[in-house]
Motif scaffolding. Structure first.
Motif, PDB file in Angstrom:
ATOM      1  N   SER A 117      51.685  44.127 -15.331  1.00 43.75           N
ATOM      2  CA  SER A 117      52.472  45.147 -14.632  1.00 43.75           C
ATOM      3  C   SER A 117      53.191  44.564 -13.419  1.00 43.75           C
ATOM      4  N   HIS A 118      52.505  43.681 -12.680  1.00 44.13           N
ATOM      5  CA  HIS A 118      53.160  43.034 -11.534  1.00 44.13           C
ATOM      6  C   HIS A 118      54.346  42.189 -12.005  1.00 44.13           C
ATOM      7  N   LEU A 119      54.154  41.430 -13.058  1.00 41.34           N
ATOM      8  CA  LEU A 119      55.243  40.595 -13.566  1.00 41.34           C
ATOM      9  C   LEU A 119      56.388  41.453 -14.099  1.00 41.34           C
ATOM     10  N   LEU A 125      64.730  46.975 -10.727  1.00 41.29           N
ATOM     11  CA  LEU A 125      65.487  46.959  -9.473  1.00 41.29           C
ATOM     12  C   LEU A 125      64.589  47.180  -8.264  1.00 41.29           C
ATOM     13  N   ARG A 126      63.380  47.703  -8.489  1.00 44.65           N
ATOM     14  CA  ARG A 126      62.436  47.951  -7.393  1.00 44.65           C
ATOM     15  C   ARG A 126      61.098  47.268  -7.694  1.00 44.65           C
ATOM     16  N   PRO A 127      61.004  45.954  -7.424  1.00 43.00           N
ATOM     17  CA  PRO A 127      59.737  45.263  -7.712  1.00 43.00           C
ATOM     18  C   PRO A 127      58.631  45.720  -6.755  1.00 43.00           C
ATOM     19  N   ASP A 128      57.393  45.387  -7.110  1.00 44.08           N
ATOM     20  CA  ASP A 128      56.250  45.730  -6.258  1.00 44.08           C
ATOM     21  C   ASP A 128      56.438  45.134  -4.876  1.00 44.08           C
ATOM     22  N   TRP A 168      49.076  36.758  -3.510  1.00 46.42           N
ATOM     23  CA  TRP A 168      50.522  36.727  -3.314  1.00 46.42           C
ATOM     24  C   TRP A 168      50.942  35.439  -2.613  1.00 46.42           C
ATOM     25  N   PHE A 169      50.145  34.992  -1.628  1.00 50.67           N
ATOM     26  CA  PHE A 169      50.470  33.735  -0.948  1.00 50.67           C
ATOM     27  C   PHE A 169      50.347  32.552  -1.913  1.00 50.67           C
TER      28      PHE A 169
END
Length: 188
Positions: A117-119, A125-128, A168-169
């Motif tokens: 889902s993250h990918l 147009l509106r990513p996480d 995320w980092f």
């Protein structure tokens, strides 16, 4: 007889069980049960069927290996998809619900679904946005210290930023290193 009102036959009679297991059937006598006066078994249920009508199966559904058939009614709001669907199907096809492997595979399928889902969000147009979705900004503006005191998980609060922001980092660092490696090869 899954999903019916009939009780399956006992493998042993109550007399055999009472002879084999000390104390078996101690609550069979209604006088020994404190809740007996409230137990009413002959109330009408309102059901007009013995077995509910089978919901049509438009797509293949995951099935427990313990049951002979699919439940009469099942959810269709979240069909299996992608790699997470493959993991979940494997859990249902291969392992009984009484095995830890079944449940661990289902948890792994949930984690794979979260990554998918993250990918997928990056293709929209509106990513996480991990900063706003994790509530990091609200920490500073809504009583940051008062909301942290008196909680049971005080010792674990130091891990919250690592668990939430850490992946995320790491992903950003891997992406940076990958772009840098491609740029170096392009210059050669």
């Amino acid at each position: 007889m899954p999903y019916t009102a009939q009780k399956p036959p006992l493998p042993e009679t109550p007399e055999q069980l009472r002879a084999r297991i000390p104390g078996w059937g101690a609550d069979l006598d209604p006088a020994d049960r404190p809740s007996y006066p409230r137990e009413v078994r002959d109330l009408p249920t309102g059901a007009h069927w013995e077995l509910p009508e089978q919901q049509p199966e438009e797509r293949p559904r995951e099935r427990s290996v313990e049951h002979a058939r699919l439940t009469p009614v099942f959810g269709t709001s979240a069909p299996l998809k992608g790699l997470s669907g493959v993991v979940r199907r494997f859990a249902y096809e291969r392992f009984s619900e009484g095995r830890a492997a079944h449940w661990l595979l289902l948890v792994a399928g949930d984690r794979v679904d979260a990554v998918e889902s993250h990918l997928k969000s990056f293709t929209t147009l509106r990513p996480d946005n991990p900063v706003t979705e994790t509530g990091v900004l609200a920490e500073a503006s809504h009583h940051p210290f008062a909301s942290r005191t008196g909680r049971v998980d005080v010792r674990h609060q130091i891990l919250d930023p690592v668990i939430v922001a850490g992946p995320w980092f790491v992903a950003g660092f891997v992406f940076y290193r990958g772009v840098r490696a491609v740029a170096r090869r392009a210059r050669m």
